[in-house]
Design a protein around this motif. Structure first.
Motif, short mmCIF file in Angstrom:
data_model
loop_
_atom_site.label_atom_id
_atom_site.label_comp_id
_atom_site.label_asym_id
_atom_site.label_seq_id
_atom_site.Cartn_x
_atom_site.Cartn_y
_atom_site.Cartn_z
N UNK A 1 0.84 -1.19 0.00
CA UNK A 1 0.00 0.00 0.00
C UNK A 1 0.88 1.25 0.00
N UNK A 2 0.26 2.38 -0.31
CA UNK A 2 0.94 3.68 -0.30
C UNK A 2 0.13 4.62 0.58
N UNK A 3 0.82 5.37 1.45
CA UNK A 3 0.18 6.41 2.25
C UNK A 3 1.13 7.60 2.36
N UNK A 4 0.57 8.79 2.30
CA UNK A 4 1.36 9.99 2.52
C UNK A 4 1.18 10.48 3.94
N UNK A 5 2.18 11.17 4.46
CA UNK A 5 2.13 11.67 5.82
C UNK A 5 2.65 13.11 5.85
N UNK A 6 1.91 13.98 6.50
CA UNK A 6 2.31 15.38 6.65
C UNK A 6 1.87 15.87 8.02
N UNK A 7 2.42 16.97 8.45
CA UNK A 7 1.99 17.59 9.71
C UNK A 7 0.82 18.54 9.50
N UNK A 8 0.30 18.61 8.29
CA UNK A 8 -0.84 19.47 8.02
C UNK A 8 -2.10 18.96 8.74
N UNK A 9 -3.10 19.84 8.82
CA UNK A 9 -4.37 19.45 9.43
C UNK A 9 -5.07 18.42 8.54
N UNK A 10 -5.89 17.55 9.12
CA UNK A 10 -6.62 16.55 8.31
C UNK A 10 -7.48 17.16 7.22
N UNK A 11 -8.13 18.29 7.48
CA UNK A 11 -8.99 18.89 6.46
C UNK A 11 -8.17 19.41 5.28
N UNK A 12 -6.97 19.92 5.55
CA UNK A 12 -6.10 20.37 4.46
C UNK A 12 -5.66 19.19 3.60
N UNK A 13 -5.31 18.08 4.26
CA UNK A 13 -4.86 16.90 3.52
C UNK A 13 -6.01 16.29 2.73
N UNK A 14 -7.20 16.26 3.29
CA UNK A 14 -8.35 15.71 2.57
C UNK A 14 -8.66 16.54 1.33
N UNK A 15 -8.59 17.86 1.48
CA UNK A 15 -8.87 18.74 0.34
C UNK A 15 -7.84 18.54 -0.76
N UNK A 16 -6.57 18.40 -0.38
CA UNK A 16 -5.54 18.18 -1.39
C UNK A 16 -5.71 16.83 -2.07
N UNK A 17 -6.01 15.79 -1.28
CA UNK A 17 -6.18 14.44 -1.85
C UNK A 17 -7.32 14.42 -2.86
#
Length: 280
Positions: free
Chosen positions: A190-206
């Protein structure tokens, strides 16, 4: 410095130091955050006397930074785990590490990368064989850690982002992993990305980028502090320097990429490694 020396009840720094009495205490919290939770293991890691370790563990439990959880009754044995109060120290550990790397071991330059022969690189590559604390993986997984990526119209990159060496390239890296995700899947990875950004920011980018895999938020710093991953601070936020970990289904790290100077090329290199080592 002794606790009796701290007399300013209005100073949060002095009151914090009354709990975190010396450098051993910081190192205990660091190692517990990294998954070293038992007395004998802590003593081996830190090399301190049993008496000194006993005293400091007892003080941290008394102050509510650690809690004891029994794992054996006869003789009694305990795990030492961070409480919510203790987890509040994780950003402090991250900041101390970043400051030490940048200003003590480095020349003060703000950068999102590192030299292949740097202390940061040695520390990251030494993670091979370590279990990722607090993360359960259902299959072998590539975890690519990136500084930050944003959807258009959302809170964007901080001023000067493009001038920070190594910061740019997050969208390219994520979309390259997206294009090759089926190839990783064919090998059972599997592949997963990880960042220190907020979950809503990451969801919007995804959603904007059409990523077929999740982006995980380490906003609380548990992975950054637990694995002592390289970070830098920009826009008032601690951010990961770009790196990639390959972990097996038991969450044990099997391969590391750091530093990553070619975000797209690193995806091809990781896929070749996965294919050669039969992780599926």
């Amino acid at each position: 410095m002794r606790r009796v020396d701290l007399v300013n009840a209005d100073c949060g720094i002095e009151q914090a130091l009354s709990v975190l009495t010396d450098w051993w205490t910081f190192l205990i919290v660091r190692d517990v955050a990294g998954g070293v939770t038992r007395f004998d293991a802590l003593q081996r890691e830190l090399g301190m006397s049993r008496r000194a370790l006993t005293e400091r563990l007892a003080a941290l439990v008394e102050q509510g930074v650690l809690r004891r959880v029994a794992y054996q009754d006869n003789p009694p044995r305990h795990d030492y785990l961070l409480t919510g109060k203790g987890e509040g120290l994780l950003p402090v550990l991250i900041s101390l590490q970043d400051w030490g790397t940048r200003h003590v071991m480095g020349d003060g330059t703000l950068t999102a990368t590192a030299a292949p022969t740097s202390a940061e690189a040695h520390r990251v590559h030494d993670l091979v064989g370590r279990r990722i604390p607090g993360l359960t993986l259902e299959s072998p997984t590539v975890l690519f850690f990136f500084p930050g990526a944003y959807a258009p119209g959302r809170q964007g990159y901080p001023p000067g982002w493009g001038e920070i060496p190594g910061a740019a390239g997050c969208t390219l890296e994520a979309t390259t992993y997206a294009a090759r995700s089926a190839d990783f899947g064919a090998h059972g990875v599997l592949v997963k990305g990880v960042s220190t950004q907020r979950p809503d920011q990451l969801e919007a980018f995804a959603q904007h980028a059409g990523l077929p895999f999740p982006l995980l938020s380490d906003q609380d710093g548990k992975l950054a502090a637990g694995l002592r991953l390289p970070t830098f601070r920009a826009g008032g936020t601690d951010r990961f320097k770009r790196l990639t970990l390959l972990a097996d289904a038991g969450s044990t790290i099997r391969s590391v990429q750091f530093p990553v100077s070619d975000p797209a090329g690193s995806v091809t290199e990781m896929l070749e490694y996965v294919a050669a080592h039969r992780f599926g």
